[in-house]
Structures are given as C-alpha cells and as structure tokens.
Design a protein around this motif. Sequence first.
Motif, short mmCIF file in Angstrom:
data_model
loop_
_atom_site.label_atom_id
_atom_site.label_comp_id
_atom_site.label_asym_id
_atom_site.label_seq_id
_atom_site.Cartn_x
_atom_site.Cartn_y
_atom_site.Cartn_z
N GLU A 1 33.30 20.31 57.94
CA GLU A 1 34.27 19.25 57.08
C GLU A 1 33.93 17.84 57.90
O GLU A 1 33.55 18.03 59.33
CB GLU A 1 35.76 19.48 57.00
CG GLU A 1 36.67 18.35 57.09
CD GLU A 1 38.39 18.74 58.02
OE1 GLU A 1 38.59 17.68 58.36
OE2 GLU A 1 38.45 19.87 57.50
N VAL A 2 33.49 17.52 57.35
CA VAL A 2 32.32 15.66 58.03
C VAL A 2 33.39 14.72 57.93
O VAL A 2 33.06 13.79 58.78
CB VAL A 2 31.18 15.73 57.23
CG1 VAL A 2 30.35 16.13 57.96
CG2 VAL A 2 31.15 15.16 55.93
N PHE B 1 43.47 25.43 47.95
CA PHE B 1 43.03 24.70 47.62
C PHE B 1 43.40 24.41 45.86
O PHE B 1 44.11 24.63 45.38
CB PHE B 1 41.48 25.47 47.20
CG PHE B 1 41.01 25.91 48.41
CD1 PHE B 1 40.37 25.55 49.16
CD2 PHE B 1 40.88 27.26 48.10
CE1 PHE B 1 40.24 25.93 50.78
CE2 PHE B 1 40.11 27.77 49.53
CZ PHE B 1 39.86 28.05 50.20
N CYS B 2 42.94 22.72 45.94
CA CYS B 2 43.40 21.52 44.66
C CYS B 2 42.44 23.13 43.94
O CYS B 2 40.77 23.43 43.94
CB CYS B 2 42.67 20.59 44.68
SG CYS B 2 42.85 19.53 45.82
N SER B 3 42.88 23.23 42.46
CA SER B 3 42.13 24.19 41.85
C SER B 3 41.04 23.39 41.31
O SER B 3 40.12 24.51 41.16
CB SER B 3 43.06 24.06 40.49
OG SER B 3 42.13 25.17 39.24
N THR C 1 31.36 16.92 52.03
CA THR C 1 31.25 17.77 52.32
C THR C 1 29.66 18.89 52.89
O THR C 1 29.42 18.52 51.65
CB THR C 1 32.00 19.25 51.35
OG1 THR C 1 33.09 19.33 51.16
CG2 THR C 1 31.64 20.66 52.27
N ALA C 2 29.66 18.92 54.01
CA ALA C 2 28.20 19.08 54.28
C ALA C 2 27.72 21.16 54.81
O ALA C 2 28.97 21.54 55.12
CB ALA C 2 27.51 18.63 55.36
N PHE C 3 26.92 21.77 54.69
CA PHE C 3 26.28 22.66 55.00
C PHE C 3 25.62 23.49 56.08
O PHE C 3 24.83 22.68 56.56
CB PHE C 3 26.26 23.76 53.99
CG PHE C 3 27.19 23.88 52.83
CD1 PHE C 3 28.16 24.32 52.11
CD2 PHE C 3 27.14 22.61 51.49
CE1 PHE C 3 28.92 24.24 51.27
CE2 PHE C 3 27.49 22.84 50.22
CZ PHE C 3 28.66 23.57 50.70
N LEU C 4 26.40 24.21 56.82
CA LEU C 4 24.75 24.69 57.79
C LEU C 4 25.30 25.65 58.27
O LEU C 4 26.07 27.21 57.98
CB LEU C 4 25.55 23.61 59.25
CG LEU C 4 25.36 22.83 59.90
CD1 LEU C 4 26.39 22.38 60.61
CD2 LEU C 4 24.16 22.23 59.95
N VAL D 1 41.95 21.63 52.45
CA VAL D 1 40.86 21.36 53.39
C VAL D 1 38.73 20.67 52.73
O VAL D 1 37.94 21.03 53.32
CB VAL D 1 40.45 23.01 53.75
CG1 VAL D 1 42.00 23.10 54.74
CG2 VAL D 1 40.14 23.82 52.75
N ILE D 2 38.74 20.88 51.42
CA ILE D 2 37.93 20.45 50.74
C ILE D 2 37.52 19.02 50.30
O ILE D 2 36.75 18.66 50.56
CB ILE D 2 37.86 21.19 49.33
CG1 ILE D 2 37.27 22.70 49.59
CG2 ILE D 2 36.18 21.00 48.82
CD1 ILE D 2 37.17 23.90 48.67
N CYS D 3 38.71 18.38 49.45
CA CYS D 3 38.84 17.00 49.39
C CYS D 3 39.40 15.97 50.48
O CYS D 3 39.80 15.04 50.16
CB CYS D 3 39.44 16.67 48.41
SG CYS D 3 40.99 17.21 47.26
#
Length: 181
Positions: free
Chosen positions: A73-74, A35-37, A99-102, A17-19
Amino acid sequence: MAIPSSYSRTEKSGDCVICLDKIQKKKTLKCLHSFCSDCIDSVFNLKPACPISTPSTECTPGPNQRAPWRCLEVGRVCQASNTPEHPNPGVRYSSTSRTAFLPANEEGEKVLRLLRKAFDRRLTFTIGRSATTGLNNVITWNDIHHKTSMGGGPQCFGYPDPEYLLRVQEELRIKGVTDDD
C-alpha cells in the motif's frame, strides 16, 4: 509473514485495502477479508489470491513456480489545495491511490521499509504533469519507481525485472532514504 499494520487499520475502519475508500458492493473471500467487489475482481485478474492473506516468506517456489508476492500500500492522497511547496499553490488536484508489488523475501522486505520511509517523508508523490496522460496538476510518481503490475516486465511496470530492487534502492539513496537514517 505478518500483515502490515496499515492493512489491519484500513480493514478495521471499513475501508477497502485496495482502493483505500469505503467498501462498495462488499465482497468477502473465504479467508474472511472483505473488499469492494470491483477492486478484488481487478486484483484477481492479475493474481487469484487475497492481497492480505499473503504466502509465508518461508514458502519457497518450486522450479516452475513464481515467487510469492506482497501487495504494498503506497498510499492515498486526498483531494486538497496545493500548499506553498507545490508548483501551483492553491490549484486543486484529484486524489489517487496506487498499489505496488514487491517479492515476499528479505530484499523485498528491506525495499518495503525504505519505500515506507520515503512515503512518510512525502517523497513518493508530487504534483505535476503526468507523463502518461499529459494532464497538469495531477499526482505523479516522484522519481521513485514502483512495480504496479506483477507481470509484463519493465515496459508494463511489472516483473520480471531482475535489477529492479537494486535500482529502486539507488533511487531512494539519491533522495536520502537509506537503512542508516
């Protein structure tokens, strides 16, 4: 706080979910999210917490604590040929993910809904010249600013930035993205 459905779909598909690519060198946390390490290690360098198992919006920070955050997740844009509406039709460009943060509060949730609406309308990214690298025919932000860091302030595309949520809502309004439409 409910996990956005896009996280659930991505994780169930075996993607990180990150990359947003297939998980490489799988690392599973105590919460059982995988996740990927390399991806989860880079997230933990910013904040040592699972980006899916976010704090509840009912949690309120104490006087010396930081507000809880959500990872937004944008999107991922796959490598493809430009279509006629792009500046250089037929020229290939590379994929990217961001990746963005709110903040995990009511106004952050409102901005999240608006940003998703902008992404669905293909307003978030464009193909052009990167202000950061100077490269042409790359995926760039399309004048809707995102916080891609939880710290460092506006100069590092992060927080604290007390005016950010109002500013991004105005950027979205200019592009025709409002709660009313």
